[in-house]
Design a protein around this motif. Structure first.
Motif, short mmCIF file in Angstrom:
data_model
loop_
_atom_site.label_atom_id
_atom_site.label_comp_id
_atom_site.label_asym_id
_atom_site.label_seq_id
_atom_site.Cartn_x
_atom_site.Cartn_y
_atom_site.Cartn_z
N ASN A 165 25.71 46.80 15.71
CA ASN A 165 27.03 47.04 15.13
C ASN A 165 28.06 46.01 15.61
OD1 ASN A 165 25.94 49.25 13.92
ND2 ASN A 165 27.36 50.74 14.80
N ASP A 166 27.86 45.49 16.83
CA ASP A 166 28.84 44.57 17.41
C ASP A 166 28.48 43.10 17.17
OD1 ASP A 166 30.02 46.86 18.39
OD2 ASP A 166 29.01 46.72 20.34
N GLN A 167 27.30 42.84 16.62
CA GLN A 167 26.86 41.46 16.54
C GLN A 167 27.53 40.67 15.41
OE1 GLN A 167 22.60 41.05 16.53
NE2 GLN A 167 22.33 42.23 18.42
N GLN B 140 30.38 38.68 16.42
CA GLN B 140 30.08 37.54 17.28
C GLN B 140 29.66 36.30 16.49
OE1 GLN B 140 27.24 38.72 20.34
NE2 GLN B 140 27.97 40.83 20.26
N GLU C 203 25.10 54.11 17.29
CA GLU C 203 25.72 53.01 18.05
C GLU C 203 27.25 53.12 18.04
OE1 GLU C 203 24.25 49.19 16.98
OE2 GLU C 203 22.19 49.66 17.56
N HIS D 177 27.62 53.31 21.77
CA HIS D 177 27.72 51.85 22.00
C HIS D 177 26.51 51.29 22.77
CE1 HIS D 177 31.82 51.87 20.46
NE2 HIS D 177 32.05 52.93 21.22
#
Length: 290
Positions: free
Chosen positions: A162-164, A167, A256, A260
């Protein structure tokens, strides 16, 4: 809103329609559609073509199509208007006009009535198109979640999937966006009719009569069967895997967002819990909060 209005119109029309109705089609100079009975005559002006529709008696010859093949806008929607595609012949007497995807033990499972009886063929094909494409994206995403978290990406992407995306460098993100846009544009050009640029046109959401939902002609491995039964079986397997993938991806994404953690880290966490171990042992309060 268009879907709701269409259902409302069909419902009102059915409530006041004769219990037994046959429809015939003839071409003439009139620009209205007529619905005739022994006692009354209702004329709906502003028709799209020069078609006249007449209620027949038992002594009249058999019509070439039935009222259920006419949608709320007066357009033919039944199987008589569509040629076989990949061995599939639309059959309005079957759920989803006989499209593959019905399996045991649930059979035809549609509790919310997305493909209820009486819907236009184009609407059913459009829903199937959406289901197939979302299923394909979900299958890719399910692999992406697991592989992306297990292997470091080309840009050093780490952590939960979910956070990639946040980035990814801006240039790479723009290239990805352009690629997705080009693929969707190509799909629209293959499957959809070109919208007519004139008032009252209803071609914006219309799929081509010759287009089978999801069949974009992309088959580099040659997996598409050539016979009707084989294609229906392959389509059903794709749909079932896509449906499972949509549920799976929704679960991974939700998990997620809550804790997290990566998918594997969550699995390891609950393995310790169900083994009677304390997953927080040796961790500081700061680490637990994170």
């Amino acid at each position: 809103m268009k879907f709701v209005l269409s259902l409302a119109t069909i419902g009102m029309a059915s409530a006041f329609a004769p219990s037994q109705l046959h429809v015939s089609k003839s071409q003439g100079a009139s620009t209205s559609k007529r619905f005739l009975s022994k006692d009354t005559e209702d004329v709906a002006n502003g028709a799209k073509d020069d078609t006249t529709y007449t209620i027949l008696t038992d002594s009249d010859p058999e019509p070439d199509f039935m009222p259920s093949q006419i949608d709320a806008f007066g357009e033919r929607t039944g199987s008589a208007a569509v040629a076989p595609i990949n061995g599939w012949v639309p059959d309005e007497s079957k759920p989803c006009f006989g499209l593959p995807g019905v399996v045991a033990p649930t059979g035809f499972f549609d509790p919310l009535g997305f493909c209820q009886t009486g819907m236009a063929l184009n609407e059913v094909k459009r829903y199937r198109e959406a289901e197939v494409q979302h299923g394909r994206v979900a299958m890719l995403a399910s692999v992406g979640y697991l592989a992306g978290e297990a292997i470091s990406g080309p840009f050093g992407l780490t952590g939960p999937a979910n956070d990639q995306l946040a980035q990814v460098p801006i240039p790479a993100f723009l290239i990805l966006t352009a690629f997705i846009g080009s693929v969707e544009t190509a799909r629209a050009l293959i499957g959809w009719e070109e919208p007519e640029n004139k008032p009252g046109s209803r071609t914006l959401w219309t799929l081509r009569d010759s287009y089978y939902p999801g069949d974009l002609g992309f088959d580099p491995l040659g997996l598409k069967p050539t016979d009707a039964d084989g294609f229906a079986n392959m389509q059903t397997r794709e749909l079932q895997n896509g449906r499972l993938a949509m549920l799976g991806v929704a679960g991974m994404c939700s998990q997620e967002l809550v804790n997290h953690k990566t998918v594997m880290a969550t699995i390891e966490f609950y393995q310790q819990v169900y083994s009677g171990l304390d997953p927080y042992e040796g961790m500081s309060a700061y680490d637990v909060v994170l």
